[in-house]
Write an enzyme that holds these catalytic residues in place. Structure first.
Site, PDB file in Angstrom:
ATOM      1  N   ASN A  85       0.843  -1.209   0.000  1.00 33.88           N
ATOM      2  CA  ASN A  85       0.000   0.000   0.000  1.00 33.88           C
ATOM      3  C   ASN A  85       0.875   1.255   0.000  1.00 33.88           C
ATOM      4  O   ASN A  85       1.999   1.255   0.512  1.00 33.88           O
ATOM      5  CB  ASN A  85      -0.995   0.002   1.174  1.00 33.88           C
ATOM      6  CG  ASN A  85      -0.356  -0.181   2.540  1.00 33.88           C
ATOM      7  OD1 ASN A  85       0.729  -0.728   2.653  1.00 33.88           O
ATOM      8  ND2 ASN A  85      -1.043   0.275   3.567  1.00 33.88           N
ATOM      9  N   GLU A  98      -3.263  -4.366  -3.188  1.00 33.58           N
ATOM     10  CA  GLU A  98      -3.790  -5.264  -4.232  1.00 33.58           C
ATOM     11  C   GLU A  98      -3.968  -4.525  -5.556  1.00 33.58           C
ATOM     12  O   GLU A  98      -3.649  -5.046  -6.624  1.00 33.58           O
ATOM     13  CB  GLU A  98      -5.153  -5.844  -3.813  1.00 33.58           C
ATOM     14  CG  GLU A  98      -5.145  -6.656  -2.542  1.00 33.58           C
ATOM     15  CD  GLU A  98      -5.454  -5.824  -1.301  1.00 33.58           C
ATOM     16  OE1 GLU A  98      -4.885  -4.711  -1.160  1.00 33.58           O
ATOM     17  OE2 GLU A  98      -6.254  -6.282  -0.483  1.00 33.58           O
ATOM     18  N   CYS A 133     -10.496  -4.659   0.491  1.00 40.56           N
ATOM     19  CA  CYS A 133     -11.594  -3.685   0.475  1.00 40.56           C
ATOM     20  C   CYS A 133     -12.457  -3.891  -0.774  1.00 40.56           C
ATOM     21  O   CYS A 133     -12.105  -4.648  -1.683  1.00 40.56           O
ATOM     22  CB  CYS A 133     -11.033  -2.267   0.516  1.00 40.56           C
ATOM     23  SG  CYS A 133     -10.428  -1.684  -1.074  1.00 40.56           S
TER      24      CYS A 133
HETATM   25  N1  THU Z   1      -5.385  -1.398   2.477  1.00 41.02           N
HETATM   26  C1  THU Z   1      -4.856  -2.203   1.506  1.00 41.02           C
HETATM   27  O1  THU Z   1      -3.710  -2.035   1.081  1.00 41.02           O
HETATM   28  N2  THU Z   1      -5.642  -3.198   1.015  1.00 41.02           N
HETATM   29  C2  THU Z   1      -6.937  -3.405   1.375  1.00 41.02           C
HETATM   30  O2  THU Z   1      -7.623  -4.204   0.758  1.00 41.02           O
HETATM   31  C3  THU Z   1      -7.482  -2.712   2.545  1.00 41.02           C
HETATM   32  C4  THU Z   1      -6.718  -1.529   3.012  1.00 41.02           C
HETATM   33  C5  THU Z   1      -4.559  -0.290   2.969  1.00 41.02           C
HETATM   34  C6  THU Z   1      -5.063   1.063   2.565  1.00 41.02           C
HETATM   35  C7  THU Z   1      -4.440   1.930   3.641  1.00 41.02           C
HETATM   36  O3  THU Z   1      -3.115   2.244   3.245  1.00 41.02           O
HETATM   37  C8  THU Z   1      -4.384   1.025   4.856  1.00 41.02           C
HETATM   38  O4  THU Z   1      -4.528  -0.298   4.369  1.00 41.02           O
HETATM   39  C9  THU Z   1      -5.480   1.304   5.881  1.00 41.02           C
HETATM   40  O5  THU Z   1      -6.730   1.241   5.321  1.00 41.02           O
END
Ligand code: THU
Length: 182
Positions: A85, A98, A133
């Protein structure tokens, strides 16, 4: 190689009559199915997803690292790609691991996910469930077929991963396609 069974999900429609007409809560009917998994490849993907999470840029979520690793079914070399992320001072400019990963891999010419592993090593006792998400689910669905498997790393002792196919990860996609567009 090993066979495992993904369980059936069978939630019937629920219909309630109101003075203005029926309100229908649509059910979900997903039959049980056997899938073949490669535990050594899954372990490799999970390790790479964990390592990728260390490289994430996540200062704004009070350090919630997420790493993802993928191998594409249409990649004859079976390469493992990874991403993490990446957050931003303008909060909604950030991107999940993702989607960062899949956007890159698609730009390398690949279109169909074989295995995707996602690791969220953050240790917050108040978080009872972590999974991709909604935006990521829809993105995964775009490049998934019936053989695609998604592994969620809970970093639990003795548990390799939670595993879902695309129907179980996203029972109600915005648009369901038969196969990813090649
Ligand atoms: N996040 C992801 O990388 N993937 C997901 O499917 C859910 C959330 C990240 C986004 C943000 O940087 C952190 O997790 C908190 O939401």
């Amino acid at each position: 190689m090993q066979s495992i069974t993904l369980p059936a999900i069978d939630v019937p429609d629920h219909v309630t009559q109101t003075p203005l007409g029926k309100v229908i809560v649509p059910g979900v009917r997903i039959p049980e199915r056997m899938v073949v998994i490669d535990p050594a490849l899954i372990q490799d993907l999970i390790e790479k997803a964990r390592n990728a999470s260390d490289l994430g840029y996540n200062n704004y979520s009070v350090k919630f690292p997420v790493g993802a690793a993928v191998v594409m079914a249409d990649d004859p070399e079976g390469q493992i790609f990874t991403a993490a992320n990446c957050e931003n001072a303008v909060l909604n400019s950030g991107i999940c691991a993702e989607r960062a990963l899949l956007h890159y891999v698609v730009a390398q010419g690949f279109r169909r996910i074989k295995y995707l592993a996602v690791s969220t090593p953050h240790r917050d006792k108040d978080i009872t469930l972590r999974s991709p998400c909604g935006l990521c689910r829809q993105t995964i669905a775009e490049f998934a077929d019936e053989k695609t498997l998604i592994f969620l790393d809970r970093q639990q002792q003795g548990v390799l991963a939670d595993v879902l196919d695309i129907d179980r990860l996203l029972p109600y996609p915005a648009i369901r396609k038969i196969v990813a567009r090649l």
